[in-house]
Design an enzyme around this catalytic site. Structure first.
Site, PDB file in Angstrom:
ATOM      1  N   ASP A   1       0.808  -1.219   0.000  1.00 19.42           N
ATOM      2  CA  ASP A   1       0.000   0.000   0.000  1.00 19.42           C
ATOM      3  C   ASP A   1       0.842   1.270   0.000  1.00 19.42           C
ATOM      4  O   ASP A   1       2.069   1.218   0.161  1.00 19.42           O
ATOM      5  CB  ASP A   1      -0.965  -0.007   1.209  1.00 19.42           C
ATOM      6  CG  ASP A   1      -0.303  -0.441   2.514  1.00 19.42           C
ATOM      7  OD1 ASP A   1       0.932  -0.467   2.579  1.00 19.42           O
ATOM      8  OD2 ASP A   1      -1.027  -0.747   3.475  1.00 19.42           O
TER       9      ASP A   1
ATOM     10  N   ASN B   1      -7.873  -3.202  13.969  1.00 17.77           N
ATOM     11  CA  ASN B   1      -9.243  -3.511  13.549  1.00 17.77           C
ATOM     12  C   ASN B   1      -9.281  -4.681  12.555  1.00 17.77           C
ATOM     13  O   ASN B   1     -10.288  -4.923  11.905  1.00 17.77           O
ATOM     14  CB  ASN B   1      -9.913  -2.269  12.927  1.00 17.77           C
ATOM     15  CG  ASN B   1      -9.171  -1.758  11.698  1.00 17.77           C
ATOM     16  OD1 ASN B   1      -8.198  -2.375  11.254  1.00 17.77           O
ATOM     17  ND2 ASN B   1      -9.618  -0.648  11.142  1.00 17.77           N
TER      18      ASN B   1
ATOM     19  N   HIS C   1      -7.382  -4.955   9.849  1.00 11.63           N
ATOM     20  CA  HIS C   1      -7.094  -4.643   8.443  1.00 11.63           C
ATOM     21  C   HIS C   1      -5.764  -5.260   8.002  1.00 11.63           C
ATOM     22  O   HIS C   1      -4.859  -5.471   8.809  1.00 11.63           O
ATOM     23  CB  HIS C   1      -7.178  -3.137   8.140  1.00 11.63           C
ATOM     24  CG  HIS C   1      -6.040  -2.287   8.586  1.00 11.63           C
ATOM     25  ND1 HIS C   1      -6.214  -1.015   9.090  1.00 11.63           N
ATOM     26  CD2 HIS C   1      -4.705  -2.483   8.581  1.00 11.63           C
ATOM     27  CE1 HIS C   1      -5.044  -0.486   9.370  1.00 11.63           C
ATOM     28  NE2 HIS C   1      -4.116  -1.359   9.071  1.00 11.63           N
TER      29      HIS C   1
ATOM     30  N   GLU D   1      -9.660  -1.952   4.866  1.00 17.50           N
ATOM     31  CA  GLU D   1     -10.350  -1.656   6.113  1.00 17.50           C
ATOM     32  C   GLU D   1     -11.618  -2.505   6.236  1.00 17.50           C
ATOM     33  O   GLU D   1     -12.120  -3.024   5.222  1.00 17.50           O
ATOM     34  CB  GLU D   1     -10.745  -0.171   6.125  1.00 17.50           C
ATOM     35  CG  GLU D   1      -9.559   0.793   6.113  1.00 17.50           C
ATOM     36  CD  GLU D   1      -8.911   0.977   7.480  1.00 17.50           C
ATOM     37  OE1 GLU D   1      -8.834   0.004   8.249  1.00 17.50           O
ATOM     38  OE2 GLU D   1      -8.465   2.098   7.765  1.00 17.50           O
TER      39      GLU D   1
HETATM   40  C1  GLP Z   1      -0.741   0.161   8.778  1.00 16.17           C
HETATM   41  C2  GLP Z   1      -0.406  -0.545   7.432  1.00 16.17           C
HETATM   42  C3  GLP Z   1      -0.539  -2.035   7.570  1.00 16.17           C
HETATM   43  C4  GLP Z   1       0.055  -2.465   8.886  1.00 16.17           C
HETATM   44  C5  GLP Z   1      -0.819  -1.978  10.004  1.00 16.17           C
HETATM   45  C6  GLP Z   1      -0.251  -2.233  11.388  1.00 16.17           C
HETATM   46  O1  GLP Z   1      -1.723   1.128   8.674  1.00 16.17           O
HETATM   47  N1  GLP Z   1      -1.125  -0.098   6.293  1.00 16.17           N
HETATM   48  O2  GLP Z   1       0.100  -2.659   6.465  1.00 16.17           O
HETATM   49  O3  GLP Z   1       0.121  -3.863   8.971  1.00 16.17           O
HETATM   50  O4  GLP Z   1      -1.209  -0.645   9.829  1.00 16.17           O
HETATM   51  O5  GLP Z   1       0.797  -1.368  11.678  1.00 16.17           O
HETATM   52  P1  GLP Z   1       1.818  -1.577  12.835  1.00 16.17           P
HETATM   53  O6  GLP Z   1       2.720  -2.671  12.423  1.00 16.17           O
HETATM   54  O7  GLP Z   1       2.537  -0.261  12.964  1.00 16.17           O
HETATM   55  O8  GLP Z   1       1.025  -1.918  14.067  1.00 16.17           O
END
Ligand code: GLP
Length: 248
Positions: free
Chosen positions: A67, A136, A138, A143
């Site tokens: 992404d 959540n 995702h 989402e």
């Molecule tokens: C972000 C990314 C995801 C990631 C998630 C968790 O928004 N788009 O790819 O896995 O949130 O992030 P973190 O590893 O900082 O908890």
């Protein structure tokens, strides 16, 4: 699905890097699906170390990221392109022309989604997809929704996600409201999935995703239908799974 419990973040990162490294050794021209967020930072560090020791060669590898924020340039220090350069690309020998992310500044969002789908198709598909997970549920920026979106698409980020990611920006207002993300269909088409989770903040999402109903309300729950998923998580992230399912 295989669940490995890591002793701590270092152990989680080492286990994940070993799996990615095995993939690259077994298939030097592997297509790696890469993720951002704080969770995989230690994994990338370990991969850099393996590369520096001469144990890993990325020269034939292709990478496609999950992404990118819409509206951030590749030079913006919170863009995912910048993150990847900073944490991995500039330290190893992945050919620059074979590391792909959506273009956050693309003027035509729909055309950018089509372009990115074609990029992924042209690689021949992802061999190993690395994933974190949002609080959540995702994955990428898919989402919670009414349905599972198959291909690359533009999403409106939930308030929850923007709040969670605000820690990297100087204010919530600066967190982009939209992002490009690989779709659920593309993620599911990866031959192998490696999902990492650490900390109790991920416990509910992890439990719901792998032991709850399969629903687009919990995007990662679709992974229950994938035949080759490895989860590496620490004890706090696994606590609800342990509670409900006993010792793993
Ligand atoms: C972000 C990314 C995801 C990631 C998630 C968790 O928004 N788009 O790819 O896995 O949130 O992030 P973190 O590893 O900082 O908890």
């Amino acid at each position: 699905m295989k669940i490995y419990e890591a002793k701590d973040y270092q152990d989680l990162s080492r286990k994940a890097a070993n799996i990615i490294s095995a993939q690259v050794i077994l298939k030097p021209n592997a297509v790696l699906g890469l993720a951002t967020g704080s969770t995989p930072i230690g994994t990338y560090k370990q991969l850099v170390e393996l590369y520096e020791k001469g144990d890993l060669d990325f020269s034939s590898v292709t990478t496609v990221n999950l992404d990118e924020y819409q509206g951030l340039s590749s030079g913006h220090d919170q863009s995912y392109r910048y993150f990847m350069e900073d944490n991995l690309f500039k330290h190893v020998n992945i050919p620059g022309e074979r590391s792909f992310l959506p273009d956050g500044l693309a003027a035509d969002g729909a055309a950018e989604c089509r372009r990115y789908n074609t990029v992924i198709e042209t690689t021949g598909g992802v061999d190993l997809q690395l994933l974190g997970i949002g609080g959540n549920g995702h994955i990428g920026f898919n989402e919670p929704d009414e349905d599972f979106k198959k291909e690359t698409h533009l999403v409106t980020l939930t308030k929850e996600t923007r709040l969670a990611n605000a820690r990297f920006f100087s204010s919530l207002e600066e967190v982009p409201t939209h992002a490009f993300t690989m779709g659920i269909g593309t993620i599911m088409a990866a031959r192998k999935i490696l999902l990492l989770a650490n900390g109790e903040g991920k416990a509910q999402a992890l439990y719901d995703s792998f032991f709850g109903p399969i629903t687009p309300r919990v995007p990662a729950s679709i992974l229950q239908l994938h035949s080759d998923v490895i989860i590496i998580a620490d004890k706090p992230a696994l606590q609800l799974i342990h509670q409900h399912k006993g010792a793993l």
